[in-house]
Design a protein around this motif. Sequence first.
Motif, PDB file in Angstrom:
ATOM      1  N   THR A   1       0.940  -1.325   0.190  1.00 13.95           N
ATOM      2  CA  THR A   1       0.106  -0.063  -0.135  1.00 13.95           C
ATOM      3  C   THR A   1       0.832   1.172  -0.127  1.00 13.95           C
ATOM      4  OG1 THR A   1      -1.698   1.307   1.047  1.00 13.95           O
ATOM      5  CG2 THR A   1      -0.184   0.048   2.496  1.00 13.95           C
ATOM      6  N   ASP A   2       0.497   2.253  -0.792  1.00 10.73           N
ATOM      7  CA  ASP A   2       0.945   3.642  -0.362  1.00 10.73           C
ATOM      8  C   ASP A   2       0.356   4.635   0.555  1.00 10.73           C
ATOM      9  OD1 ASP A   2       3.226   3.037  -2.592  1.00 10.73           O
ATOM     10  OD2 ASP A   2       1.382   3.329  -4.024  1.00 10.73           O
ATOM     11  N   ASP A   3      -0.715   3.993   1.246  1.00  9.36           N
ATOM     12  CA  ASP A   3      -1.499   4.622   2.025  1.00  9.36           C
ATOM     13  C   ASP A   3      -0.637   4.703   3.544  1.00  9.36           C
ATOM     14  OD1 ASP A   3      -3.456   5.202   0.534  1.00  9.36           O
ATOM     15  OD2 ASP A   3      -4.631   3.726   1.260  1.00  9.36           O
ATOM     16  N   CYS A   4      -0.762   5.957   4.211  1.00 10.09           N
ATOM     17  CA  CYS A   4      -0.065   5.948   5.520  1.00 10.09           C
ATOM     18  C   CYS A   4      -0.841   7.001   6.486  1.00 10.09           C
ATOM     19  CB  CYS A   4       1.384   6.554   5.459  1.00 10.09           C
ATOM     20  SG  CYS A   4       2.202   6.208   7.009  1.00 10.09           S
ATOM     21  N   MET A   5      -0.801   6.858   7.601  1.00  7.72           N
ATOM     22  CA  MET A   5      -1.394   8.028   8.652  1.00  7.72           C
ATOM     23  C   MET A   5      -0.614   8.936   9.113  1.00  7.72           C
ATOM     24  SD  MET A   5      -0.249   5.336  10.193  1.00  7.72           S
ATOM     25  CE  MET A   5      -1.368   4.049  10.192  1.00  7.72           C
TER      26      MET A   5
ATOM     27  N   LYS B   1       4.803   9.587   1.221  1.00  6.36           N
ATOM     28  CA  LYS B   1       4.096   8.517   0.443  1.00  6.36           C
ATOM     29  C   LYS B   1       2.555   8.810   0.785  1.00  6.36           C
ATOM     30  CE  LYS B   1       6.080   4.759  -1.374  1.00  6.36           C
ATOM     31  NZ  LYS B   1       5.761   4.204  -2.469  1.00  6.36           N
ATOM     32  N   TRP B   2       2.422   9.573   1.667  1.00  4.70           N
ATOM     33  CA  TRP B   2       1.094  10.032   2.321  1.00  4.70           C
ATOM     34  C   TRP B   2       0.464  11.089   1.337  1.00  4.70           C
ATOM     35  CZ3 TRP B   2       1.219  15.335   3.462  1.00  4.70           C
ATOM     36  CH2 TRP B   2       2.371  15.657   3.710  1.00  4.70           C
ATOM     37  N   LYS B   3       0.951  11.598   0.367  1.00  2.00           N
ATOM     38  CA  LYS B   3       0.652  12.433  -0.637  1.00  2.00           C
ATOM     39  C   LYS B   3       0.125  11.658  -1.954  1.00  2.00           C
ATOM     40  CE  LYS B   3       3.124  16.551   0.788  1.00  2.00           C
ATOM     41  NZ  LYS B   3       4.062  17.707  -0.060  1.00  2.00           N
ATOM     42  N   ASP B   4      -0.491  12.173  -2.833  1.00  3.07           N
ATOM     43  CA  ASP B   4      -0.873  11.298  -3.858  1.00  3.07           C
ATOM     44  C   ASP B   4       0.413  11.176  -4.541  1.00  3.07           C
ATOM     45  OD1 ASP B   4      -3.583  11.827  -3.699  1.00  3.07           O
ATOM     46  OD2 ASP B   4      -3.537  13.533  -4.883  1.00  3.07           O
ATOM     47  N   ASP B   5       0.499   9.678  -5.137  1.00  5.11           N
ATOM     48  CA  ASP B   5       1.663   9.034  -5.736  1.00  5.11           C
ATOM     49  C   ASP B   5       2.208   9.838  -7.109  1.00  5.11           C
ATOM     50  OD1 ASP B   5       3.621   7.305  -7.194  1.00  5.11           O
ATOM     51  OD2 ASP B   5       3.146   6.024  -5.459  1.00  5.11           O
ATOM     52  N   ILE B   6       3.392  10.524  -7.228  1.00  3.18           N
ATOM     53  CA  ILE B   6       3.638  11.321  -8.315  1.00  3.18           C
ATOM     54  C   ILE B   6       4.265  10.293  -9.553  1.00  3.18           C
ATOM     55  CG2 ILE B   6       4.178  13.403  -6.826  1.00  3.18           C
ATOM     56  CD1 ILE B   6       7.106  12.425  -7.203  1.00  3.18           C
TER      57      ILE B   6
ATOM     58  N   GLY C   1       5.877  -3.846   2.734  1.00  2.00           N
ATOM     59  CA  GLY C   1       5.944  -2.370   3.387  1.00  2.00           C
ATOM     60  C   GLY C   1       4.846  -1.560   2.717  1.00  2.00           C
ATOM     61  N   GLY C   2       5.327  -0.589   2.845  1.00  3.43           N
ATOM     62  CA  GLY C   2       4.265   0.499   2.273  1.00  3.43           C
ATOM     63  C   GLY C   2       5.048   2.041   1.900  1.00  3.43           C
ATOM     64  N   GLY C   3       4.234   2.984   2.199  1.00  2.00           N
ATOM     65  CA  GLY C   3       3.164   3.189   3.031  1.00  2.00           C
ATOM     66  C   GLY C   3       3.408   2.484   4.224  1.00  2.00           C
ATOM     67  N   GLU C   4       2.307   2.412   5.110  1.00  4.23           N
ATOM     68  CA  GLU C   4       2.228   1.767   6.281  1.00  4.23           C
ATOM     69  C   GLU C   4       1.426   0.406   5.887  1.00  4.23           C
ATOM     70  OE1 GLU C   4       2.259  -0.355   9.389  1.00  4.23           O
ATOM     71  OE2 GLU C   4       3.175   1.430   9.505  1.00  4.23           O
ATOM     72  N   ALA C   5       2.221  -0.842   5.918  1.00  6.09           N
ATOM     73  CA  ALA C   5       1.692  -1.997   5.414  1.00  6.09           C
ATOM     74  C   ALA C   5       0.430  -2.645   6.301  1.00  6.09           C
ATOM     75  CB  ALA C   5       2.693  -3.044   5.546  1.00  6.09           C
ATOM     76  N   LEU C   6       0.226  -2.108   7.437  1.00  5.39           N
ATOM     77  CA  LEU C   6      -0.669  -2.548   8.145  1.00  5.39           C
ATOM     78  C   LEU C   6      -2.115  -2.144   7.874  1.00  5.39           C
ATOM     79  CD1 LEU C   6       0.865  -2.853  11.871  1.00  5.39           C
ATOM     80  CD2 LEU C   6       0.381  -4.709  10.474  1.00  5.39           C
ATOM     81  N   LEU C   7      -2.027  -0.979   6.934  1.00  3.37           N
ATOM     82  CA  LEU C   7      -3.411  -0.476   6.393  1.00  3.37           C
ATOM     83  C   LEU C   7      -3.997  -1.239   5.229  1.00  3.37           C
ATOM     84  CD1 LEU C   7      -2.557   3.635   6.345  1.00  3.37           C
ATOM     85  CD2 LEU C   7      -4.220   2.198   7.996  1.00  3.37           C
TER      86      LEU C   7
ATOM     87  N   ARG D   1      10.015 -16.742   4.571  1.00  4.49           N
ATOM     88  CA  ARG D   1      10.366 -16.111   5.830  1.00  4.49           C
ATOM     89  C   ARG D   1       9.705 -14.580   5.652  1.00  4.49           C
ATOM     90  NH1 ARG D   1      13.867 -16.408  10.004  1.00  4.49           N
ATOM     91  NH2 ARG D   1      14.501 -14.531  11.261  1.00  4.49           N
ATOM     92  N   ILE D   2       8.799 -13.929   6.320  1.00  2.00           N
ATOM     93  CA  ILE D   2       7.951 -12.999   6.238  1.00  2.00           C
ATOM     94  C   ILE D   2       8.420 -12.078   7.291  1.00  2.00           C
ATOM     95  CG2 ILE D   2       5.818 -11.857   5.979  1.00  2.00           C
ATOM     96  CD1 ILE D   2       6.335 -13.899   3.955  1.00  2.00           C
ATOM     97  N   ASN D   3       8.884 -10.649   6.373  1.00  4.38           N
ATOM     98  CA  ASN D   3       9.280  -9.576   7.332  1.00  4.38           C
ATOM     99  C   ASN D   3       8.317  -8.413   7.233  1.00  4.38           C
ATOM    100  OD1 ASN D   3      11.121  -7.599   8.727  1.00  4.38           O
ATOM    101  ND2 ASN D   3      11.155  -6.703   6.736  1.00  4.38           N
ATOM    102  N   LEU D   4       7.915  -7.654   8.320  1.00  3.96           N
ATOM    103  CA  LEU D   4       7.062  -6.434   7.736  1.00  3.96           C
ATOM    104  C   LEU D   4       7.778  -5.091   8.423  1.00  3.96           C
ATOM    105  CD1 LEU D   4       3.238  -6.417   8.126  1.00  3.96           C
ATOM    106  CD2 LEU D   4       4.301  -4.763   9.534  1.00  3.96           C
ATOM    107  N   ASN D   5       7.704  -4.036   7.648  1.00  8.48           N
ATOM    108  CA  ASN D   5       7.929  -3.011   8.091  1.00  8.48           C
ATOM    109  C   ASN D   5       6.980  -2.151   8.543  1.00  8.48           C
ATOM    110  OD1 ASN D   5      10.715  -3.478   7.239  1.00  8.48           O
ATOM    111  ND2 ASN D   5      10.753  -2.014   5.732  1.00  8.48           N
ATOM    112  N   SER D   6       6.927  -1.359   9.587  1.00 12.10           N
ATOM    113  CA  SER D   6       5.722  -0.799  10.294  1.00 12.10           C
ATOM    114  C   SER D   6       6.371   0.607  10.959  1.00 12.10           C
ATOM    115  CB  SER D   6       5.111  -1.431  11.118  1.00 12.10           C
ATOM    116  OG  SER D   6       3.994  -0.669  11.677  1.00 12.10           O
ATOM    117  N   ASN D   7       5.510   1.307  11.038  1.00 17.68           N
ATOM    118  CA  ASN D   7       5.942   2.809  12.078  1.00 17.68           C
ATOM    119  C   ASN D   7       5.341   2.389  13.535  1.00 17.68           C
ATOM    120  OD1 ASN D   7       2.901   3.359  12.089  1.00 17.68           O
ATOM    121  ND2 ASN D   7       3.147   4.507  10.251  1.00 17.68           N
ATOM    122  N   GLY D   8       4.534   1.424  13.608  1.00 21.73           N
ATOM    123  CA  GLY D   8       4.066   0.744  14.812  1.00 21.73           C
ATOM    124  C   GLY D   8       2.943   1.506  15.537  1.00 21.73           C
ATOM    125  N   PHE D   9       2.232   2.364  14.668  1.00 19.53           N
ATOM    126  CA  PHE D   9       1.188   3.267  15.140  1.00 19.53           C
ATOM    127  C   PHE D   9      -0.359   2.505  15.262  1.00 19.53           C
ATOM    128  CE2 PHE D   9      -2.135   6.826  15.113  1.00 19.53           C
ATOM    129  CZ  PHE D   9      -1.521   7.462  16.053  1.00 19.53           C
TER     130      PHE D   9
END
Length: 332
Positions: free
Chosen positions: A17-21, A29-34, A70-76, A93-101
Amino acid sequence: MKPEAKNKPEFACLGVTDDCMLRCKMCYKWKDDIFIKKDHYYGIPTLEQYERFFLDLRVLVDEGFIINFGGGEALLHKDIFKLIKIASSLGFRINLNSNGFLIDEVVARKLGEAGLVDIKLSLDSLQKQKHDYLRGVDGVYDQLRKAIDNLHAYAKNVNISIISVIYEQNYREFIPLIEWINNNEKINHVLVMAAMQPNNTLPEEHWWEGEYGALWPKDTGQIEKLLDQLIVMKNDGYKICNPVGQLKAVKKYFKNPREFVKKTICNMYKAIHLSSIGLMYLCFEYEVIGDIKKNDDVKNIWHSDKAQQIRDEIKNCKKNCHFLINCFFEED
């Protein structure tokens, strides 16, 4: 098709996802993807299309293959837990990047139950106000600290790691941050990264001198001392997962970002990248090689003439980019 012994992907990165809070200073990434034109945006892959991609990839790659979400925020992503479960059930083997929010008790449990192996959380400073400033939203620091506790308590099979990036705003207290991580039994390791031009911005040749230069450390002498200290800490057994060669490359990069900092080639020719709308790349600096929404088979794509041509071009690339310096770094 049987994979060729010396020509197969070694890792995959899925930007689901390219979405993020958040409103991070180093990522737009929280802006429209250019880079995605509106008339080209025709939906995200379905769960079935992702599953087919995983099945095709499974035939192509070795056991223990790493898929990074990853993302954006992948959990979205609405199906993130299902995606993790499908991929992990196939032996990846799965890895996930997150801001933790978003990682409360419920999310932590779901991540553990889905089969997540590693999670990397972003932490740039132990000073709450500074971390929140860099992340653009108040309360991010407190939520991140809770995320670490929740994962440790409710997803005990998940390895918790930290990503910490060196900026002008935080380098002065970077060593105390590394000390805190090293002494925290809940954290597996830390990956040190270097400031880069923000994501989702048009490439600028000398970005550190322009609009985004506020992120760039100004005192190169102090940055050299910091990297020298990090190398000593690494050699002394601190939880720094960067190889020494990578820390030396970061030191060279901060000293002269115009100079190519590796003696050998970039390893992105070994990667499969997937965008949020299902487009396949070897590296996002180069052209699209496939589309999982069209049921393109990653095995055929990987062995295509186009992919081989791009691999050859990547091997000759001399750009100090995010992938070269910060991601999946290989020693010279």
